[in-house]
Design an enzyme around this catalytic site. Structure first.
Site, PDB file in Angstrom:
ATOM      1  N   CYS A  72      -3.542  -9.971 -40.830  1.00 52.48           N
ATOM      2  CA  CYS A  72      -2.026  -8.651 -40.471  1.00 52.48           C
ATOM      3  C   CYS A  72      -1.238  -9.935 -40.897  1.00 52.48           C
ATOM      4  O   CYS A  72      -1.614  -9.751 -42.149  1.00 52.48           O
ATOM      5  CB  CYS A  72      -2.349  -8.832 -38.692  1.00 52.48           C
ATOM      6  SG  CYS A  72      -0.689  -8.007 -38.459  1.00 52.48           S
ATOM      7  N   HIS A  77      -6.054  -5.820 -36.980  1.00 50.54           N
ATOM      8  CA  HIS A  77      -6.524  -6.446 -36.626  1.00 50.54           C
ATOM      9  C   HIS A  77      -7.612  -5.263 -35.770  1.00 50.54           C
ATOM     10  O   HIS A  77      -7.716  -4.912 -35.158  1.00 50.54           O
ATOM     11  CB  HIS A  77      -5.320  -5.975 -35.169  1.00 50.54           C
ATOM     12  CG  HIS A  77      -3.843  -6.454 -36.099  1.00 50.54           C
ATOM     13  ND1 HIS A  77      -4.208  -7.923 -35.059  1.00 50.54           N
ATOM     14  CD2 HIS A  77      -3.067  -6.041 -35.688  1.00 50.54           C
ATOM     15  CE1 HIS A  77      -2.744  -8.331 -35.402  1.00 50.54           C
ATOM     16  NE2 HIS A  77      -1.697  -6.767 -35.750  1.00 50.54           N
ATOM     17  N   GLU A  96      -9.251  -7.638 -34.497  1.00 50.83           N
ATOM     18  CA  GLU A  96      -9.692  -7.829 -33.070  1.00 50.83           C
ATOM     19  C   GLU A  96      -9.383  -7.151 -31.737  1.00 50.83           C
ATOM     20  O   GLU A  96      -9.703  -7.483 -30.666  1.00 50.83           O
ATOM     21  CB  GLU A  96      -8.857  -9.079 -32.402  1.00 50.83           C
ATOM     22  CG  GLU A  96      -7.434  -9.322 -32.072  1.00 50.83           C
ATOM     23  CD  GLU A  96      -6.944  -9.329 -33.571  1.00 50.83           C
ATOM     24  OE1 GLU A  96      -7.379  -8.711 -34.407  1.00 50.83           O
ATOM     25  OE2 GLU A  96      -6.068  -9.242 -33.855  1.00 50.83           O
TER      26      GLU A  96
END
Lengths: 256, 203
Positions: B82, B184, B186
């Site tokens: 990001c 992202h 994650e």
């Protein structure tokens, strides 16, 4: 192609998770109940996002709430938005540090717009979600703050424009009248306002089954549909709803 | 395998750390200590927030030259996520013009398309570059979670993985030991977990 989102909301109050109906809260169970009946580590694979709101009436305990958030986010790999009771930048920071990816503001957007500014400056617009609760009075949708108690003087249209001017990254558009009813979204007002803002528009309040979720997403300008109906989607409710939506060509993300 | 997540005080380090642990890599450290960074096998540069503020934090911590030398001279693998990915480019116009870490040839500017909801939020499909290592065994045009108002473009081929949102922009890049993703991983379910694993195993 940018996907639409299916969001699950959790309403928390003084240690328990609640079913809200027209903003009246009914206790359902604690975090253990939730883990048993919703198994987020598994169910999160049917979701695009999780929203956790502290709706405790009166004094809220942000430390305790942030501990609940940090327990919920364990091994859950979708964005988490958390809010309710954020009154200063330190509260927002606490939630971010507990695993929230975004924070949600409601009443302070009106009472203390400087706080929104601070969050945006520090964490960026994309980290701030504005929650807007409204109820229809004499055919006119009126924004209410303070847990749906205090009407705001601005028109809904003005209020949405005002939120955009604060730099919020997303808007949750929540109907108090439809909240928890399971009768379906307030499609009329959603149609009217979804395209009036240039930030992502999330609709909430009323979804009771997979058809409601689909109908919300079918409206032009709606980026995401949310439900916080703990009763109607218990067990496999969310995975089933998502597969149904995908089978009917909903524009949702696909996982292997 | 020792992974170090670079901490300059901005961003959700917790979710990146827990995703890596979930994949079974126990040696993850969060640090801004130059010594710890230089002992890492791999670096991860996350970040959420404002570019100008992030660069000034990194400069205050005297990390710019250290990261540049570890990545460019020692060829230590690095993954930017990001804002972290954006910082790896040459510059950004967010919060005024600011120079970045200059690890790849990329410029960060606001989305330029009209009638578009900005920030660009949600899962969007990406088109991986040819022979990508990052997207190895992630099929087709996978979905990843984006949330950003500024995006990177480049005049150079930096192993661009692209995404379309009103215009084509760089969703990620991979050149030799240097990788970045605008989205992202994650927060992108199995698609993201696979990507993190690929970075750890294949870079």
């Amino acid at each position: 192609m940018l996907r639409n989102r299916l969001i699950f909301g959790l309403i928390y109050s003084s240690g328990s998770f609640m079913q809200s109906r027209n903003f009246r809260l009914q206790r359902v169970g604690d975090v253990n109940w939730l883990e048993k009946n919703y198994k987020f580590q598994k169910i999160s694979f049917s979701l695009d996002e999780l929203v956790v709101l502290d709706a405790t009436k009166g004094e809220k305990n942000i430390e305790k709430f942030s501990q609940v958030v940090s327990r919920l986010v364990e091994d859950v790999f979708i964005p988490i938005a958390a809010g309710g009771g954020i009154r200063k930048i330190g509260d927002a920071e606490l939630l971010f540090n507990s695993g929230a990816d975004k924070v949600i503001l409601n009443s302070p957007l009106y009472d203390d717009p400087k706080l929104a500014e601070e969050v945006v400056n520090r964490y960026g617009s994309q980290s701030l979600v504005a929650s807007v609760d409204y109820k229809v009075i004499n055919d006119v949708p009126i924004v209410h703050i303070h847990d749906g108690v205090t009407p705001v003087k601005k028109s809904l249209e003005e209020y949405l424009a005002y939120l955009e001017s604060l730099g919020v990254g997303e808007i949750i558009f929540n109907s108090i009248d439809k909240d928890g009813t399971g009768f379906g979204y307030d499609l009329e007002n959603i149609k009217k306002y979804a395209k009036s803002v240039s930030v992502p528009f999330i609709v909430m309040g009323g979804a009771g089954n997979k058809f409601h979720l689909s109908s919300g997403l079918s409206i032009d300008g709606v980026s995401a549909v949310a439900t916080a109906n703990l009763f109607n989607f218990i067990g496999d409710g969310l995975p089933i709803a998502r597969s149904h939506m995908l089978e009917h060509n909903a524009n949702l993300a696909r996982w292997d | 395998m020792k992974l170090v997540i670079v901490d300059y005080g901005m961003g959700n380090l917790r979710s990146v750390t827990s995703a890596i642990r979930y994949l079974g890599y126990e040696q993850v450290e969060i640090s801004n200590d130059p010594l710890v960074l230089s002992c890492a096998d791999k670096l991860i540069l996350p970040g959420v927030g404002n570019y100008a503020r992030a660069m000034s934090r990194i400069n205050e911590l005297n990390l710019t030259d250290i990261i540049r030398s570890l990545v460019l001279a020692d060829r230590k693998p690095i993954l930017g996520i990001c804002l972290g990915m954006q910082l790896m480019g040459k510059s950004s116009t967010e919060g005024g013009f600011n120079e970045g870490l200059c690890l790849v040839d990329g410029l960060v500017e606001a989305f330029e398309v009209k009638d578009l909801k900005v920030p660009h939020v949600g899962y969007n499909q990406v088109t991986p570059c040819q022979n990508s290592r990052l997207y190895s065994e992630v099929g087709g045009e996978p979905d990843y979670y984006f949330t950003h108002s500024f995006r990177m473009t480049s005049q150079t081929d930096i192993g661009n993985t692209t995404c379309f949102y009103g215009e084509r922009f760089i969703a990620g890049f991979e050149v030799e030991n240097i990788a970045g993703v605008q989205f992202h991983p994650e927060l992108s379910q199995t698609n993201g977990l696979k990507l993190l694993k690929n970075f750890i195993e294949l870079f």
